[in-house]
Design a protein around this motif. Structure first.
Motif, mmCIF file in Angstrom:
data_model
loop_
_atom_site.group_PDB
_atom_site.id
_atom_site.type_symbol
_atom_site.label_atom_id
_atom_site.label_comp_id
_atom_site.label_asym_id
_atom_site.label_seq_id
_atom_site.Cartn_x
_atom_site.Cartn_y
_atom_site.Cartn_z
ATOM 1 N N UNK A 289 29.106 50.680 22.263
ATOM 2 C CA UNK A 289 29.007 51.763 22.183
ATOM 3 C C UNK A 289 27.137 51.655 22.070
ATOM 4 N N UNK A 290 26.383 49.962 22.335
ATOM 5 C CA UNK A 290 25.518 50.632 22.745
ATOM 6 C C UNK A 290 25.128 51.794 24.272
ATOM 7 N N UNK A 291 26.034 50.642 25.178
ATOM 8 C CA UNK A 291 25.561 51.626 26.219
ATOM 9 C C UNK A 291 26.031 53.002 26.287
ATOM 10 N N UNK A 292 26.664 53.426 25.587
ATOM 11 C CA UNK A 292 27.155 54.844 25.660
ATOM 12 C C UNK A 292 25.746 56.038 24.935
ATOM 13 N N UNK A 293 25.245 55.068 23.365
ATOM 14 C CA UNK A 293 23.874 55.805 23.128
ATOM 15 C C UNK A 293 23.092 55.583 23.867
ATOM 16 N N UNK A 294 23.149 54.444 24.732
ATOM 17 C CA UNK A 294 21.448 54.256 25.587
ATOM 18 C C UNK A 294 21.251 55.339 26.423
ATOM 19 N N UNK A 295 19.987 55.329 26.511
ATOM 20 C CA UNK A 295 19.417 56.563 27.721
ATOM 21 C C UNK A 295 20.922 57.159 28.999
#
Length: 359
Positions: A289-295
């Motif tokens: 999820x954090x990879x998805x919402x990263x820049x």
């Protein structure tokens, strides 16, 4: 309140948390039908209703509709607001059940989140607060979610059925996340543990765990009887792999000796190390999820075999964010020993770039 995003429709109670969390982050309404519709006791359970109330507290302006039988839920997410909150969790699931979702939401709220959660801290079903503190918080830091505002403090412990535990979770706002290149887990440099017991004789219990797991912290708490152990292996590259076990709740199942529980927990940790990867199985969905919402840049992470929960999470990421990961299987070799690994690659969409209309 979220604007004109089209709604998604699902059936059944499975993966309820995934759907509500991703709906909140994407601004897309969801409708979930036939929640245990064919069971003798249909509809939402107490712990699910408690989770929905928690989502309502974290957001502002959300619209939640539940039919009389509890078998249909409509959720239109509002603004991720945050702030200082308190929540009494259902004793049927541990605080970890709720905290896992807060870890996904907290970096993206409008006001820094500080929340007191009360209930069961350690059980046999959900990740304990000890494991999440030792594994999830270091993972957040790799994305730039760090500083004095990031903390998970365990003020009281509690086991089922009475609970009585309390934790304080706080997280700074970081709507722009750093991309990661986390593909080398590194070699194990230390193994630490947390042992806890409730209404039990301390000396024999502590003697066993201290002899077998010398880097173990002990907690002695008075409420529902029981005991347990969580173990965390740390590598030279900042990978944290975890395993844990808890004794059966009072009046349920056969009695378990501390020696047996400790040995079985150690075996579980060895299995987790064998599966390997840079993130343990508990936190696979969080890192994706954090990879998805990263820049908008390329992120890569090496994982062990994907859990069924993670596989479904990837499907939901595609539905809510229209994002797909490149998945490459890596066989065991001299560099990556143990079980088969999976290299996950994606280009982040950036949370601030999501197409949402805020009123």
């Amino acid at each position: 309140m979220a604007g004109q995003s089209p709604s998604l429709s699902y059936m059944g109670c499975n993966f309820l948390r995934q759907r509500l969390v991703l709906a909140t982050l994407s601004g897309r309404p969801v409708k979930i039908r036939q929640i245990r519709a064919k069971e003798e006791d249909p509809g939402l359970r107490d712990f699910e209703a408690s989770f929905i109330r928690l989502i309502d507290k974290v957001t502002n302006g959300s619209r939640i509709e539940i039919n009389q039988t509890g078998t249909t839920l409509y959720y239109q997410p509002g603004l991720l607001y945050g702030g200082s909150l308190e929540h009494d969790c259902s004793p049927n699931r541990s605080i970890g059940y709720y905290l896992e979702s807060l870890l996904c939401l907290a970096p993206f709220v409008k006001h820094p989140l500080r929340i007191i959660l009360r209930g069961v801290t350690n059980d046999q079903v959900d990740p304990s607060v000890d494991v999440l503190k030792a594994t999830a918080l270091p993972l957040l830091k790799k994305f730039g979610i760090d500083g004095e505002g990031l903390e998970l403090k365990i003020t009281r412990r509690g086991m089922p059925p009475k609970g009585g535990g309390e934790v304080v979770f706080s997280c700074p706002v970081r709507k722009t996340l750093q991309p990661i290149q986390f593909t080398d887990p590194g070699k194990i440099k230390r193994i630490r543990g947390t042992a806890y017991l409730f209404f039990l004789s301390l000396p024999a219990f502590q003697e066993f765990f201290f002899f077998n797991f010398p880097q173990t912290t002990f907690y002695h708490v008075w409420r529902s009887p029981g005991f347990g152990l969580s173990l965390v292996a740390e590598t030279i590259n900042g990978t944290f792999l975890s395993a844990e076990l808890a004794s059966n709740p009072q009046g349920q199942g056969a009695a378990v000796l501390p020696e047996e529980l400790g040995q079985n927990c150690a075996k579980l940790l060895l299995e987790e190390i064998y599966r390997g990867g840079c993130v343990d199985s508990t936190n696979q969905s969080l890192v994706l999820l954090l990879m998805t919402l990263g820049q908008q840049d390329v992120s890569k992470v090496l994982l062990g075999p994907l859990s069924p929960y993670t596989i479904e999470f990837l499907r939901h990421l595609r539905s809510f964010f229209q994002i797909m990961f490149k998945i490459e299987t890596k066989s065991s070799d001299e560099e990556h020993k143990g079980g088969e690994k999976v290299l996950m690659t994606c280009v982040g969409i950036g949370f601030s770039n999501l197409n949402k209309t805020i009123k």
